[in-house]
Write a protein that holds these residues in place. Structure first.
Motif, PDB file in Angstrom:
ATOM      1  N   GLY A  74     -28.759 -54.721  -9.922  1.00 51.08           N
ATOM      2  CA  GLY A  74     -28.240 -53.806 -10.589  1.00 51.08           C
ATOM      3  C   GLY A  74     -29.038 -53.382 -12.044  1.00 51.08           C
ATOM      4  N   PHE A  75     -30.101 -54.218 -12.221  1.00 50.81           N
ATOM      5  CA  PHE A  75     -30.722 -53.961 -13.594  1.00 50.81           C
ATOM      6  C   PHE A  75     -31.240 -52.344 -13.832  1.00 50.81           C
ATOM      7  N   ASP A  76     -32.120 -52.138 -12.535  1.00 47.32           N
ATOM      8  CA  ASP A  76     -32.393 -50.626 -12.392  1.00 47.32           C
ATOM      9  C   ASP A  76     -31.107 -49.696 -12.900  1.00 47.32           C
ATOM     10  N   ALA A  77     -30.040 -49.955 -12.508  1.00 47.81           N
ATOM     11  CA  ALA A  77     -29.210 -48.956 -12.732  1.00 47.81           C
ATOM     12  C   ALA A  77     -28.669 -48.937 -14.046  1.00 47.81           C
ATOM     13  N   LYS A  78     -28.369 -50.278 -14.545  1.00 49.47           N
ATOM     14  CA  LYS A  78     -27.830 -50.551 -15.819  1.00 49.47           C
ATOM     15  C   LYS A  78     -28.969 -50.114 -17.039  1.00 49.47           C
ATOM     16  N   PHE A  79     -30.005 -50.444 -16.660  1.00 49.26           N
ATOM     17  CA  PHE A  79     -30.999 -50.165 -17.702  1.00 49.26           C
ATOM     18  C   PHE A  79     -32.264 -49.531 -17.073  1.00 49.26           C
ATOM     19  N   PRO A  80     -31.958 -48.088 -16.704  1.00 48.53           N
ATOM     20  CA  PRO A  80     -33.046 -47.400 -15.849  1.00 48.53           C
ATOM     21  C   PRO A  80     -34.380 -47.100 -16.888  1.00 48.53           C
ATOM     22  N   GLU A  81     -34.208 -46.750 -17.997  1.00 49.05           N
ATOM     23  CA  GLU A  81     -35.592 -46.590 -18.958  1.00 49.05           C
ATOM     24  C   GLU A  81     -36.110 -48.011 -19.179  1.00 49.05           C
ATOM     25  N   ALA A  82     -35.430 -49.172 -19.491  1.00 52.52           N
ATOM     26  CA  ALA A  82     -36.198 -50.176 -19.763  1.00 52.52           C
ATOM     27  C   ALA A  82     -36.499 -51.049 -18.491  1.00 52.52           C
ATOM     28  N   HIS A  83     -36.149 -50.527 -17.355  1.00 49.10           N
ATOM     29  CA  HIS A  83     -36.604 -50.936 -15.819  1.00 49.10           C
ATOM     30  C   HIS A  83     -38.057 -50.321 -15.619  1.00 49.10           C
ATOM     31  N   ALA A  84     -37.994 -49.086 -16.069  1.00 50.76           N
ATOM     32  CA  ALA A  84     -39.325 -48.262 -15.664  1.00 50.76           C
ATOM     33  C   ALA A  84     -40.426 -48.822 -16.726  1.00 50.76           C
ATOM     34  N   MET A  85     -40.092 -48.813 -18.107  1.00 53.25           N
ATOM     35  CA  MET A  85     -40.994 -49.377 -19.207  1.00 53.25           C
ATOM     36  C   MET A  85     -41.504 -50.999 -18.853  1.00 53.25           C
ATOM     37  N   ASP A 110     -42.891 -43.614 -24.564  1.00 55.78           N
ATOM     38  CA  ASP A 110     -42.226 -43.924 -23.257  1.00 55.78           C
ATOM     39  C   ASP A 110     -40.614 -43.582 -23.667  1.00 55.78           C
ATOM     40  N   PRO A 111     -40.079 -42.841 -22.462  1.00 52.50           N
ATOM     41  CA  PRO A 111     -38.635 -42.603 -22.517  1.00 52.50           C
ATOM     42  C   PRO A 111     -37.710 -43.396 -22.722  1.00 52.50           C
ATOM     43  N   PHE A 112     -38.080 -44.859 -22.943  1.00 56.30           N
ATOM     44  CA  PHE A 112     -37.360 -45.941 -23.310  1.00 56.30           C
ATOM     45  C   PHE A 112     -36.939 -45.835 -24.782  1.00 56.30           C
ATOM     46  N   PHE A 113     -37.746 -45.376 -25.572  1.00 54.83           N
ATOM     47  CA  PHE A 113     -37.824 -44.992 -26.961  1.00 54.83           C
ATOM     48  C   PHE A 113     -37.145 -43.722 -27.450  1.00 54.83           C
ATOM     49  N   ALA A 114     -36.928 -43.006 -26.380  1.00 58.12           N
ATOM     50  CA  ALA A 114     -36.593 -41.644 -26.835  1.00 58.12           C
ATOM     51  C   ALA A 114     -35.470 -41.465 -27.955  1.00 58.12           C
ATOM     52  N   GLU A 115     -34.419 -42.446 -27.664  1.00 56.32           N
ATOM     53  CA  GLU A 115     -33.198 -42.323 -28.576  1.00 56.32           C
ATOM     54  C   GLU A 115     -33.241 -43.265 -29.836  1.00 56.32           C
ATOM     55  N   ILE A 116     -34.287 -44.044 -29.897  1.00 54.24           N
ATOM     56  CA  ILE A 116     -34.519 -44.700 -31.148  1.00 54.24           C
ATOM     57  C   ILE A 116     -35.449 -44.160 -32.085  1.00 54.24           C
ATOM     58  N   ASP A 117     -35.002 -43.987 -33.374  1.00 56.74           N
ATOM     59  CA  ASP A 117     -35.638 -43.500 -34.696  1.00 56.74           C
ATOM     60  C   ASP A 117     -36.598 -44.664 -35.113  1.00 56.74           C
ATOM     61  N   LEU A 118     -37.738 -44.836 -34.458  1.00 53.90           N
ATOM     62  CA  LEU A 118     -38.527 -45.915 -34.914  1.00 53.90           C
ATOM     63  C   LEU A 118     -38.950 -45.908 -36.383  1.00 53.90           C
ATOM     64  N   GLU A 119     -39.208 -45.045 -36.874  1.00 62.38           N
ATOM     65  CA  GLU A 119     -39.193 -44.920 -38.224  1.00 62.38           C
ATOM     66  C   GLU A 119     -37.919 -45.729 -39.332  1.00 62.38           C
ATOM     67  N   GLN A 120     -36.991 -45.308 -38.693  1.00 64.12           N
ATOM     68  CA  GLN A 120     -35.772 -45.969 -39.173  1.00 64.12           C
ATOM     69  C   GLN A 120     -35.600 -47.405 -38.826  1.00 64.12           C
ATOM     70  N   LEU A 121     -36.076 -47.746 -37.928  1.00 72.78           N
ATOM     71  CA  LEU A 121     -36.193 -49.105 -37.090  1.00 72.78           C
ATOM     72  C   LEU A 121     -37.010 -49.994 -38.000  1.00 72.78           C
ATOM     73  N   ALA A 122     -38.098 -49.354 -38.282  1.00 73.99           N
ATOM     74  CA  ALA A 122     -39.205 -50.170 -39.146  1.00 73.99           C
ATOM     75  C   ALA A 122     -38.544 -50.216 -40.738  1.00 73.99           C
ATOM     76  N   ALA A 123     -37.828 -49.398 -41.144  1.00 73.91           N
ATOM     77  CA  ALA A 123     -37.563 -49.289 -42.365  1.00 73.91           C
ATOM     78  C   ALA A 123     -36.276 -50.267 -42.609  1.00 73.91           C
ATOM     79  N   LYS A 124     -35.754 -50.843 -41.428  1.00 77.06           N
ATOM     80  CA  LYS A 124     -34.630 -51.800 -41.301  1.00 77.06           C
ATOM     81  C   LYS A 124     -33.281 -51.032 -41.811  1.00 77.06           C
ATOM     82  N   LYS A 125     -33.247 -49.719 -41.550  1.00 81.07           N
ATOM     83  CA  LYS A 125     -31.852 -49.085 -41.710  1.00 81.07           C
ATOM     84  C   LYS A 125     -31.117 -48.579 -40.647  1.00 81.07           C
ATOM     85  N   ILE A 126     -31.576 -49.345 -39.277  1.00 80.13           N
ATOM     86  CA  ILE A 126     -30.458 -49.179 -38.141  1.00 80.13           C
ATOM     87  C   ILE A 126     -29.563 -50.386 -38.206  1.00 80.13           C
TER      88      ILE A 126
END
Length: 168
Positions: A74-85, A110-126
């Protein structure tokens, strides 16, 4: 992602579970082995185990070279973007791993990161999706207890006082 002048190394160090196929085969290698290790880490963080684990290190090396990752049901169904990446990070041929061509920008796209604001993540604001309640900085209550006496490898590496690593 290449060493200067397309240089490669034969250096072999690290945890066998994280070693890329080319390391297990004793081939010269470069930064694609690091991309592989990122894939193993992502797999382990989401599944609780590494993708080619086997108690016998020779069998683990063989699985790493030849088998597909041991995806949990069920990994591919639960985490489709992560599975692909993760599948792209764990490509057996180093040149086919995501990020080898185009560098880290290819991985970030990669689509896995589509919903993650990487700049906010790097700034530790998430805010992390799970923040455990801790008594203090040394609270280890969320980890299993581990008894070194039960570990057959306990004491294998120790500081004998010779100072061999003092200049590292």
């Amino acid at each position: 992602v290449h060493l200067p002048g397309d240089m490669k190394t034969y250096t072999r160090c690290g945890s066998p579970e994280y070693m890329a196929p080319e390391l297990h085969m004793g081939q010269p290698h470069a930064k694609p082995v690091d991309i592989w290790a990122i894939g193993v880490l992502a797999f382990e963080l989401l599944s609780g185990t590494t993708p080619f684990f086997h108690e016998n290190l020779m069998r683990m090396a063989e699985k790493t070279r030849e088998a597909e990752p041991a995806w949990p049901e069920g990994f591919d169904a639960k985490f489709p973007e992560a599975h692909a990446m993760i599948g792209k990070l764990l490509a057996k041929k180093p040149a086919e791993r995501v990020g080898v061509e185009g560098g880290v920008a290819t991985l970030k796209a990669d689509p896995f990161f589509a919903e993650i604001d990487l700049e906010q993540l790097a700034a530790k604001k998430i805010t992390a999706p799970y923040v455990p309640d801790l008594e203090d900085e040394e609270d280890c209550s969320h980890f299993e207890e581990f008894d070194d006496e039960d570990d057959e490898n306990a004491g294998l590496y120790f500081d004998d006082g010779a100072g061999w690593a003092d200049n590292f």
